[in-house]
Design a protein around this motif. Structure first.
Motif, mmCIF file in Angstrom:
data_model
loop_
_atom_site.group_PDB
_atom_site.id
_atom_site.type_symbol
_atom_site.label_atom_id
_atom_site.label_comp_id
_atom_site.label_asym_id
_atom_site.label_seq_id
_atom_site.Cartn_x
_atom_site.Cartn_y
_atom_site.Cartn_z
ATOM 1 N N VAL A 81 0.761 -1.247 0.119
ATOM 2 C CA VAL A 81 0.110 -0.007 -0.005
ATOM 3 C C VAL A 81 1.160 1.257 0.149
ATOM 4 N N LEU A 85 0.921 4.198 -2.717
ATOM 5 C CA LEU A 85 0.436 5.600 -2.552
ATOM 6 C C LEU A 85 1.554 6.379 -2.961
ATOM 7 N N ILE A 112 -4.023 -3.354 -1.267
ATOM 8 C CA ILE A 112 -4.167 -2.066 -1.188
ATOM 9 C C ILE A 112 -5.207 -1.259 -0.885
ATOM 10 N N ALA A 113 -6.290 -2.157 -0.977
ATOM 11 C CA ALA A 113 -7.695 -1.523 -0.552
ATOM 12 C C ALA A 113 -7.817 -1.545 0.994
ATOM 13 N N GLN A 114 -7.251 -0.582 1.612
ATOM 14 C CA GLN A 114 -7.308 -0.678 3.326
ATOM 15 C C GLN A 114 -7.901 0.712 3.709
ATOM 16 N N ARG A 117 -6.222 3.938 4.721
ATOM 17 C CA ARG A 117 -5.264 4.225 4.026
ATOM 18 C C ARG A 117 -5.480 4.686 2.405
ATOM 19 N N THR A 118 -6.299 3.847 2.017
ATOM 20 C CA THR A 118 -6.816 4.246 0.674
ATOM 21 C C THR A 118 -8.187 4.732 0.399
ATOM 22 N N GLY A 128 -12.572 8.180 -1.123
ATOM 23 C CA GLY A 128 -11.368 7.790 -1.412
ATOM 24 C C GLY A 128 -10.140 8.407 -0.877
ATOM 25 N N ALA A 130 -6.928 8.057 -2.115
ATOM 26 C CA ALA A 130 -5.862 7.688 -2.944
ATOM 27 C C ALA A 130 -5.894 8.524 -4.264
ATOM 28 N N LYS A 133 -3.829 10.527 -8.637
ATOM 29 C CA LYS A 133 -2.831 9.627 -9.417
ATOM 30 C C LYS A 133 -3.714 9.583 -11.019
ATOM 31 N N VAL A 165 -11.116 4.207 -4.502
ATOM 32 C CA VAL A 165 -10.050 4.836 -3.406
ATOM 33 C C VAL A 165 -9.773 6.226 -3.951
#
Length: 213
Positions: A81, A85, A112-114, A117-118, A128, A130, A133, A165
């Motif tokens: 993750v 990120l 990575i789908a936390q 965090r995201t 979301g 993240a 990007k 995210v």
């Protein structure tokens, strides 16, 4: 600028999605000098699927009392993750396997789908974390699946996940009909190469705006 290059096909040199991700990365670097690239090959280095040891992400005080296996799985999830990120651009090779994505790509997404965090849950629903990007997906398919096709659980799934995210700039480089004969295959690759040129152009305003932020 940091670019994370992800491949998931196990077909090595026979993989069209790998061919396309290489072209995307090469053209992105040519039009965006100074881009650094990190390559993650999920066919050879895939995280394990979620189980009792890896389900749930624990940081700080929450990591106390974990078993050795849980600590190892937690560290791997944190590594993946954090890598995601840190990237400004993510290039994903995503062949269609049985109407969806390869299981090793799904395993990476699950890591990575936390929450926290995201993405996060709010009183108004999920939000979301993240964003900012650019994601470019190299989508390859043996058959033909028009937009909105009920059998498409590949592109539709990836668009949903990255949108969840917080990523709004998701671009598709699609090559489909690859198993339908030489002429459809050639047309598909030509169309994909045109899309690569379009999606890696240096003057893309959305990319510039995202990276300024």
């Amino acid at each position: 600028m940091k670019l994370l290059h992800i491949d998931s096909s196990p077909l090595a040199t026979n993989s069209v999605s790998r061919q396309l991700t290489r072209s995307i990365v090469d053209q992105w670097r040519a039009t965006h000098p100074g881009t650094t690239v990190e390559h993650l090959d999920l066919a050879t280095d895939a995280p394990g699927h979620l189980d009792l040891d890896s389900l749930g992400f624990r940081l700080g005080p929450g990591a106390a009392g974990l078993s050795e296996a849980q600590q190892r799985e937690n560290a791997l999830s944190e590594q993946l993750v954090s890598q995601f990120l840190a990237a400004d651009v993510v290039v994903v090779g995503a062949p269609m396997f049985n109407f969806s994505v390869p299981s090793q790509l799904k395993a990476w997404i699950d890591r990575i789908a936390q929450a926290g965090r995201t993405f996060t849950y709010t009183a108004q629903g999920p939000r979301g974390l993240a964003g900012g990007k650019t994601v470019i997906i190299a989508s390859t398919r043996g058959g033909m699946y028009p937009d909105g096709a009920a059998a498409d659980h590949q592109e539709s799934y990836l668009l949903t996940v990255f949108g969840f995210v917080g990523i709004t700039d998701v671009r598709i480089v699609r090559a489909e009909g690859l198993a339908m004969g030489d002429e459809p295959r050639a047309k598909a690759l030509a169309a994909a190469n045109r899309a690569i040129e379009e999606h890696t152009a240096a003057d893309d305003a959305s990319v510039d705006a995202a990276l300024v932020g």
